[in-house]
Structure formats: C-alpha cells, structure tokens
Scaffold this motif. Sequence first.
Motif, PDB file in Angstrom:
ATOM      1  N   ALA A 122      31.854  18.232  10.003  1.00 58.02           N
ATOM      2  CA  ALA A 122      32.703  18.624   8.651  1.00 58.02           C
ATOM      3  C   ALA A 122      33.380  17.514   8.093  1.00 58.02           C
ATOM      4  N   ASP A 146      30.362  22.642   5.557  1.00 56.83           N
ATOM      5  CA  ASP A 146      31.606  23.114   4.398  1.00 56.83           C
ATOM      6  C   ASP A 146      31.810  22.066   3.507  1.00 56.83           C
ATOM      7  N   THR A 191      34.778  20.890  -1.911  1.00 54.76           N
ATOM      8  CA  THR A 191      35.021  21.956  -1.897  1.00 54.76           C
ATOM      9  C   THR A 191      36.227  22.285  -2.973  1.00 54.76           C
ATOM     10  N   PHE A 296      28.777  29.871   9.756  1.00 50.92           N
ATOM     11  CA  PHE A 296      28.914  28.176   9.495  1.00 50.92           C
ATOM     12  C   PHE A 296      28.610  27.709  10.851  1.00 50.92           C
TER      13      PHE A 296
END
Length: 336
Positions: A122, A146, A191, A296
């Motif tokens: 991540a 993510d 994000t 996830f």
Amino acid sequence: MITIYDIAEKANVSAMTVSRVINNSGRISEATRKRVRKVMEELNYIPNSMARGLVLQKTKLLSLLITDITNPFYTTIARGAEDTAKRSGYKLLFGNSDEDYVKEKDYVEMILSTRVDGVLFAPTGDASLEQLRQLQKHGIPFVILDREVPGIETDVVLGDSKDGARKLVEHLIGLGHRRIALVNGSPDVSTARLRYTGYREAHLLGGLPLDESLVVSLNYREFQDEASLQALLSLPSPPTAIFAANNLLAVGIIGALRQRGLSVPEDVSVVCFDDFGPAETVNPFLTVASQPAYQFGALGMQLLIERIENGPGSENRKIMLPSELLIRSSTRTWDR
C-alpha cells in the motif's frame, strides 16, 4: 557478499533468470546463459541455497507493507491478507510506513535484504514509484493495494474513491447543505485526487458552485491542523457540513468541533470515507462510504500468490471494489 541481485544487475537480466541459470531450469537463450555465467565468474559468485530458494519460491515468506496500522481500514486489510497467505502455506511479515516516504524506503530496503517471495504494497503516494522500481529491479513480485502509482504497471486492488465521494456529497446536498467542506489527503496520493474529483462532480451534478476555499489538503494521518479547521469556520459563509477524506480525519475533526462548542450534527454535519470496523456496530454514528477492507487484503494476497506461483509474463489485473453508503446519525437536514 555477492548476491544473485548483483549478478542480475551486471548481466542486465532479472534475478529469476540468474536463478534459472544456476539451477539449469527454464527456457533461457544460450546467449543469455553464457552472459550470466560470465558475470558469475567475474564476480567469483558461489551459488547458495538461499539464493535458489529466493527465486524458486522456496522461502514461503511474504511481506505486507501498509501506510497506517492505527487505521481500522488497514488493520482489517492485514487480517484478510494474513488469512489468505496462511491458507496457501505462506507466512507474512508486516510493515507500517506511517504515511512516511522515508520510513517506507527503509522497509523496502529491509524487504530486499530479507529475500521475501513477494510484497503486498500500500504506497504512501506517488513518490513510492522509486521503491516499487527497486522491487522490479530485483525481480520481486508485488501487488499494489488501495492507491495507484503513476508509472507502475502491476496487479492492483482499488476502491472506487470517486464514486464513494460523490455518494457522500450527494447525500449532504440532498439534506439541503450548500456549503460543504472537503478535508482531504495529500494531492500526491491517488485516492485523495479521486475523492476530490467525486466531490467536484457531486457539486456539478447538484448545480452548486465549487468554492475552493472550502477544500483543505492535509494528509491521511490523525487530524492535527487546528488552523485549517479554524480557517474554514471563519469564512464569511462557513460550511454547514464537512466531508473528511478518511475516518481518522473525521474523528479529529469531530473532536476539534466539540472543543469549539459545536455539536455534530446539530451545528455541522460530518461524513467520511471508510468505516471503523467492528467497533462501529456498538454505537453507529458516522455516515460513511464503507469499503470492503477484508476483501482488499484477501484479494490482493491471492493475486500476489498467483503471480509468484505462475511466474512472470501474466497480464496485469485491476480489481475495483465498490463502496457502500451507510447513513447514520452524524448528518441532518439543513434548514436554517
């Protein structure tokens, strides 16, 4: 000590190619085989069992590097990843970068020295490109979780940040709010960019003007920027609702509002991305765009194991997981 990584770098091949030469396995051209053996001789390299184990996937050791272990979203991801790894006979090493690029870099160096079979990663943000290229350079398979990193093509498991953000803001608009603030993450995180896009789209679809003075970019760690909140509340027309880009920011914002004598949702409505795990079921309060965090981790780990066991050459896969709007008691109709 000379390693297969040194051989691979000087011979301009992957670590897996070096291992195949050492073990006389796989389909390799005779020219490449000779080049690798020549470099081995030049560097006086003596093959060892650990090097064989590394590229032939004998270590059965994987790494999970996340950005914030205090965030329930990532804690649940870790659970999903560990369960999936264990079922496939792998053990898992955990790392936590704290949204810090330098700490992330240190962990990647440790990963390279530990010789894991693969990494579930991540990223802290776009700057993670350098670390991911290091993993590529050394032939270590990885899957991204993510957040996407421009310049890297690999398997990735993402949430639909844009759609979730749009749903949250549309919910607030439907309650009558016209001044909606966004307390976002850093713009160098994919994000955060997508959540801003969803915020903007909801305004456009709702026929509301976009006021950039209502947008604050911080980071995804705990909310500690009192000045930013004060600036929002001191605007000539302050926000009646706040969209926090993740759960930790939302908790900090609610605490800061209460310190100023403001109640949620009576004075200010608050929504956020990501839920709080099992704790939220005890006293559900925050309206959220909930992501399937366990999936996830589980899906990301499954992709990683498949990539390790199938070897290089397979097509990159991108999985987009939807968010779910959960309406609770942190928002109310605005009729003042």
